[in-house]
Design an enzyme around this catalytic site. Structure first.
Site, PDB file in Angstrom:
ATOM      1  N   ASN A  62       0.826  -2.149  -2.924  1.00  0.00           N
ATOM      2  CA  ASN A  62       1.868  -1.136  -3.078  1.00  0.00           C
ATOM      3  C   ASN A  62       1.274   0.124  -3.699  1.00  0.00           C
ATOM      4  OD1 ASN A  62       1.761  -2.874  -5.462  1.00  0.00           O
ATOM      5  ND2 ASN A  62       3.590  -1.849  -6.214  1.00  0.00           N
ATOM      6  N   GLU A  64       2.684   3.597  -5.382  1.00  0.00           N
ATOM      7  CA  GLU A  64       3.849   4.316  -5.883  1.00  0.00           C
ATOM      8  C   GLU A  64       3.588   5.826  -5.936  1.00  0.00           C
ATOM      9  OE1 GLU A  64       5.759   0.834  -8.667  1.00  0.00           O
ATOM     10  OE2 GLU A  64       4.914   2.582  -9.662  1.00  0.00           O
ATOM     11  N   CYS A  73       5.344  -0.013   0.122  1.00  0.00           N
ATOM     12  CA  CYS A  73       5.119  -1.413  -0.248  1.00  0.00           C
ATOM     13  C   CYS A  73       3.818  -1.933   0.347  1.00  0.00           C
ATOM     14  CB  CYS A  73       6.269  -2.278   0.254  1.00  0.00           C
ATOM     15  SG  CYS A  73       7.873  -1.868  -0.442  1.00  0.00           S
ATOM     16  N   GLU A  75       3.239  -4.770   1.953  1.00  0.00           N
ATOM     17  CA  GLU A  75       3.398  -5.345   3.279  1.00  0.00           C
ATOM     18  C   GLU A  75       3.365  -4.266   4.356  1.00  0.00           C
ATOM     19  OE1 GLU A  75       6.141  -7.770   0.483  1.00  0.00           O
ATOM     20  OE2 GLU A  75       5.332  -5.744   0.604  1.00  0.00           O
ATOM     21  N   CYS A 112      10.746  -7.297   0.367  1.00  0.00           N
ATOM     22  CA  CYS A 112      11.991  -6.549   0.189  1.00  0.00           C
ATOM     23  C   CYS A 112      12.662  -6.323   1.549  1.00  0.00           C
ATOM     24  CB  CYS A 112      11.720  -5.222  -0.515  1.00  0.00           C
ATOM     25  SG  CYS A 112      10.913  -3.976   0.530  1.00  0.00           S
ATOM     26  N   CYS A 115      10.693  -4.063   4.020  1.00  0.00           N
ATOM     27  CA  CYS A 115       9.528  -4.767   4.575  1.00  0.00           C
ATOM     28  C   CYS A 115       9.971  -5.822   5.577  1.00  0.00           C
ATOM     29  CB  CYS A 115       8.692  -5.387   3.460  1.00  0.00           C
ATOM     30  SG  CYS A 115       7.798  -4.135   2.507  1.00  0.00           S
TER      31      CYS A 115
END
Length: 160
Positions: A62, A64, A73, A75, A112, A115
């Protein structure tokens, strides 16, 4: 009125020693990727590793951003890289590990919603299910034989 029932079947491994060797290795790649995450705001690190049908392993973590929606993210970082570099390869398996930077998390953490939608897109695109293995920072590992297990009644191109 008619009622429908939707069920998911998941497998739970007590630890990575129970995994098939190639999946244990894939999870190790995800753990290494997790350590490369850039998460100065949430302190929540995620690593993902993909096994492609051509044998390549792609990792992502990930990333940010102070403007939160601009981050990405782990994934999706891995999936989009795989799609850009190996557009004809199928994603066979995905390993994910996640947890807070300074805590041990033994609860398996699934992808999430955003994803899940991205993984669903690639399952439809490649017409082949993606095995998904996910865990916290240690402990139990959950396996789903496909994303459809984690996102029933998903949205895909058939609705467009």
């Amino acid at each position: 009125m008619k009622e429908i029932r939707i069920e998911s079947k998941l497998s739970v491994y007590d630890n990575s020693n129970e995994l098939p060797n190639h999946i244990a290795s894939l999870m190790e790649n995800a753990k290494e990727a997790r350590l490369k995450a850039y998460a100065p705001y949430s302190k929540f690190l995620v690593g993902a590793a993909l096994l492609l049908d051509n044998g390549e392993i792609i990792t992502g973590s990930n990333q940010e951003n102070a403007s939160y929606p601009s981050g990405l993210c782990a994934e999706r970082t891995a999936i989009y890289y795989a799609g850009a570099q190996y557009p004809d390869a199928k994603i066979v398996s995905m390993a994910i590990t996640a947890g807070a930077q300074n805590n041990i998390n033994t609860t398996p953490i699934p992808p999430c919603g955003a994803c899940r939608q991205t993984i669903a897109e690639y399952e439809v695109k490649q017409e082949f299910p993606i095995e998904i293995y996910f865990m916290g920072t240690s402990g139990k590992i959950v396996k789903s034989h496909s994303l459809a297990n984690l996102l029933p009644l998903g949205f895909d191109r058939s609705f467009l």
